[in-house]
Every structure is written in C-alpha cells, then in structure tokens.
Motif scaffolding. Sequence first.
Motif, PDB file in Angstrom:
ATOM      1  N   LYS A  56      31.018  45.437  43.280  1.00 30.58           N
ATOM      2  CA  LYS A  56      31.796  45.159  42.099  1.00 30.58           C
ATOM      3  C   LYS A  56      33.286  45.210  42.238  1.00 30.58           C
ATOM      4  N   ALA A  57      33.799  45.944  43.158  1.00 30.23           N
ATOM      5  CA  ALA A  57      35.264  46.136  43.294  1.00 30.23           C
ATOM      6  C   ALA A  57      35.904  44.619  44.202  1.00 30.23           C
ATOM      7  N   LEU A  58      34.866  44.330  45.056  1.00 32.83           N
ATOM      8  CA  LEU A  58      35.198  43.111  45.790  1.00 32.83           C
ATOM      9  C   LEU A  58      34.663  41.763  45.000  1.00 32.83           C
ATOM     10  N   GLU A  59      34.305  41.640  44.004  1.00 30.28           N
ATOM     11  CA  GLU A  59      34.248  40.602  43.020  1.00 30.28           C
ATOM     12  C   GLU A  59      35.650  39.867  42.505  1.00 30.28           C
ATOM     13  N   THR A  60      36.434  40.662  42.013  1.00 35.58           N
ATOM     14  CA  THR A  60      37.617  40.116  41.571  1.00 35.58           C
ATOM     15  C   THR A  60      38.585  40.012  42.862  1.00 35.58           C
ATOM     16  N   GLY A  61      38.987  38.941  42.905  1.00 32.94           N
ATOM     17  CA  GLY A  61      39.621  38.624  44.118  1.00 32.94           C
ATOM     18  C   GLY A  61      39.214  37.697  45.234  1.00 32.94           C
ATOM     19  N   ALA A  62      37.900  37.623  45.089  1.00 32.10           N
ATOM     20  CA  ALA A  62      36.882  37.100  46.180  1.00 32.10           C
ATOM     21  C   ALA A  62      37.214  35.238  45.899  1.00 32.10           C
ATOM     22  N   PRO A  63      37.384  34.671  47.030  1.00 29.01           N
ATOM     23  CA  PRO A  63      37.777  33.347  46.940  1.00 29.01           C
ATOM     24  C   PRO A  63      36.852  32.545  46.078  1.00 29.01           C
ATOM     25  N   VAL A  64      37.292  31.361  45.410  1.00 30.94           N
ATOM     26  CA  VAL A  64      36.333  30.549  44.690  1.00 30.94           C
ATOM     27  C   VAL A  64      36.350  29.081  45.447  1.00 30.94           C
ATOM     28  N   ALA A  65      35.189  28.881  45.581  1.00 25.70           N
ATOM     29  CA  ALA A  65      35.018  27.367  46.372  1.00 25.70           C
ATOM     30  C   ALA A  65      35.693  26.321  45.367  1.00 25.70           C
ATOM     31  N   GLY A  66      36.321  25.592  45.981  1.00 23.95           N
ATOM     32  CA  GLY A  66      37.148  24.529  45.095  1.00 23.95           C
ATOM     33  C   GLY A  66      38.302  25.132  44.080  1.00 23.95           C
ATOM     34  N   GLY A  67      38.376  26.466  44.041  1.00 17.78           N
ATOM     35  CA  GLY A  67      39.414  26.742  43.233  1.00 17.78           C
ATOM     36  C   GLY A  67      40.911  26.088  43.236  1.00 17.78           C
ATOM     37  N   SER A  91      46.358  30.902  43.990  1.00 19.70           N
ATOM     38  CA  SER A  91      45.235  30.468  44.067  1.00 19.70           C
ATOM     39  C   SER A  91      44.219  31.165  43.305  1.00 19.70           C
ATOM     40  N   GLU A  92      43.326  30.266  42.402  1.00 17.18           N
ATOM     41  CA  GLU A  92      42.194  30.758  41.921  1.00 17.18           C
ATOM     42  C   GLU A  92      41.182  31.591  42.506  1.00 17.18           C
ATOM     43  N   VAL A  93      40.872  33.012  42.129  1.00 22.41           N
ATOM     44  CA  VAL A  93      39.928  33.584  42.915  1.00 22.41           C
ATOM     45  C   VAL A  93      39.174  34.350  41.793  1.00 22.41           C
ATOM     46  N   ALA A  94      38.196  35.005  42.068  1.00 21.97           N
ATOM     47  CA  ALA A  94      36.951  35.412  41.156  1.00 21.97           C
ATOM     48  C   ALA A  94      37.778  36.440  40.252  1.00 21.97           C
ATOM     49  N   GLY A  95      37.998  36.220  38.848  1.00 18.76           N
ATOM     50  CA  GLY A  95      38.682  37.137  38.032  1.00 18.76           C
ATOM     51  C   GLY A  95      40.065  37.204  37.760  1.00 18.76           C
ATOM     52  N   ILE A 132      49.024  39.449  46.350  1.00 19.15           N
ATOM     53  CA  ILE A 132      48.519  40.397  45.136  1.00 19.15           C
ATOM     54  C   ILE A 132      47.676  39.456  44.429  1.00 19.15           C
ATOM     55  N   THR A 133      46.660  39.999  44.006  1.00 23.12           N
ATOM     56  CA  THR A 133      45.704  39.452  42.879  1.00 23.12           C
ATOM     57  C   THR A 133      45.998  40.053  41.458  1.00 23.12           C
ATOM     58  N   ILE A 134      46.257  39.247  40.596  1.00 17.43           N
ATOM     59  CA  ILE A 134      46.566  39.527  39.161  1.00 17.43           C
ATOM     60  C   ILE A 134      45.374  39.387  38.635  1.00 17.43           C
ATOM     61  N   PRO A 135      44.317  40.335  38.015  1.00 16.52           N
ATOM     62  CA  PRO A 135      43.265  40.171  37.451  1.00 16.52           C
ATOM     63  C   PRO A 135      43.407  39.600  35.910  1.00 16.52           C
ATOM     64  N   GLY A 136      42.757  38.573  35.793  1.00 11.41           N
ATOM     65  CA  GLY A 136      42.744  38.099  34.290  1.00 11.41           C
ATOM     66  C   GLY A 136      43.900  36.941  33.975  1.00 11.41           C
ATOM     67  N   ALA A 137      44.546  36.644  35.058  1.00 16.79           N
ATOM     68  CA  ALA A 137      45.392  35.510  35.174  1.00 16.79           C
ATOM     69  C   ALA A 137      44.760  34.279  35.236  1.00 16.79           C
ATOM     70  N   THR A 138      45.343  33.343  34.860  1.00 16.63           N
ATOM     71  CA  THR A 138      44.519  32.013  34.833  1.00 16.63           C
ATOM     72  C   THR A 138      45.332  30.913  35.285  1.00 16.63           C
ATOM     73  N   MET A 139      44.898  29.991  35.949  1.00 19.18           N
ATOM     74  CA  MET A 139      45.750  28.628  36.218  1.00 19.18           C
ATOM     75  C   MET A 139      46.289  27.994  35.205  1.00 19.18           C
ATOM     76  N   ALA A 140      45.359  27.663  33.913  1.00 17.82           N
ATOM     77  CA  ALA A 140      45.813  27.248  32.877  1.00 17.82           C
ATOM     78  C   ALA A 140      47.018  27.897  32.211  1.00 17.82           C
ATOM     79  N   GLY A 141      47.159  29.111  32.152  1.00 17.62           N
ATOM     80  CA  GLY A 141      48.178  30.042  31.575  1.00 17.62           C
ATOM     81  C   GLY A 141      49.437  29.593  32.521  1.00 17.62           C
ATOM     82  N   LEU A 142      49.353  29.714  33.855  1.00 19.99           N
ATOM     83  CA  LEU A 142      50.384  29.582  34.794  1.00 19.99           C
ATOM     84  C   LEU A 142      51.067  28.368  34.536  1.00 19.99           C
ATOM     85  N   LEU A 143      50.113  27.095  34.581  1.00 29.00           N
ATOM     86  CA  LEU A 143      50.659  25.807  34.499  1.00 29.00           C
ATOM     87  C   LEU A 143      50.457  25.274  32.993  1.00 29.00           C
ATOM     88  N   ASP A 144      51.032  25.996  32.262  1.00 34.37           N
ATOM     89  CA  ASP A 144      50.899  25.569  30.652  1.00 34.37           C
ATOM     90  C   ASP A 144      51.779  24.749  30.391  1.00 34.37           C
TER      91      ASP A 144
END
Length: 178
Positions: A22-33, A54-58, A131-143
């Motif tokens: 479960k700890a590895l889920e957040t931050g795992a690479p997302v194919a085509g992210g 980069s978009e990663v899981a979570g 660093i991975t920021i949990p909950g952050a989104t690309m839509a929020g970053l590039l608003d």
Amino acid sequence: MRTILIGTAALAILGLAGCKEKALETGAPVAGGARAVATLKTAAGAEVGRVTASEVAGGLRFTIDAKAMPSGTHGAHVHTTGLCEGPDFASAGGHWNPTGMKHGSMNPQGPHEGDLPNLIIGTDGRGTLGITIPGATMAGLLDGDGSALVVHAAADDLMTDPSGNSGARIACGVFGAS
C-alpha cells in the motif's frame, strides 16, 4: 498453543506485507502520465536548472535538478502563478495552497501543497531534490494562471507561515505541459 502463535505470526507478516504494498502505491509511475517542466532562471536570465512534475499514483512527483546556484540550503516551493518577472519574482504569487493549510511540514496546521523540502546545493553549484506530493494534480498545477517553482536564498524552517523565513526569491521557473 504453538499453532496459534505460528498462525498469529503468519497473519502479522501478511499484514505487514500488505502495508508495504500500500505504501508503494502512492508515487508509483503512471504509464502515459502527464508531465510539466519548468526552466529555473535567475532575475538576470541565467539558466540555473530544470524542474519536472510528473503524474504518479496518488499525486505529483517533483524533481529539481539545479546547477550554477549558490551553495547552501535553499527553500523551494511551488507558487500559485505561472509568471516569473524579475527582479524579485513576486509575480509568482504565494505558495500553492489549494487546501488552505499553514506553511511547513513541521507546522501542525500544515503544510501547503507547494511546500517542498529544502534544496541543498553543493560547493559545485549543483543540487537535486525529488519529492512526491500526495493528492496534488496536474490540473491544479496547470490551472488557468499556471504555477511556478521558486528557489529562495535561505533555508526554509519548515514551520513559519507564510514562507518558512526562506528569504528572497533567487530563481524561478514557470511550469508548462511537456
């Protein structure tokens, strides 16, 4: 009794293995992210690094690769506006904080979503941070008004609102979709 102890130990080990996955889920690479990139520049226009989001899981993974910067410890933050006008980069606005928290990972009421750990620059002028920021989104970053990564002159104390006493803004880069 021995069978019960062995069974309990086996369940505990399986439970811990499940936690590890479960700890590895957040931050795992997302194919085509999606990715966004910012080129860090000084107020004089000198290029001093690159930041990749980069978009990663979570969440989002931020990677800073700095060069030709003053040695020492520097605050690094994602700021709310994608504009880097010198000489002070005030145009980048405050820290990215969509959840309305206080500044700093050491603040019980924090952190801002844009609060990153300190960036340490060696005597050769180079430094990296990931660093991975949990909950952050690309839509929020590039608003609508974008966002920027700002590096400050001093270390961030990771607690004092609004910017951790991290001093002047010495480098800035605007994120753009990559």
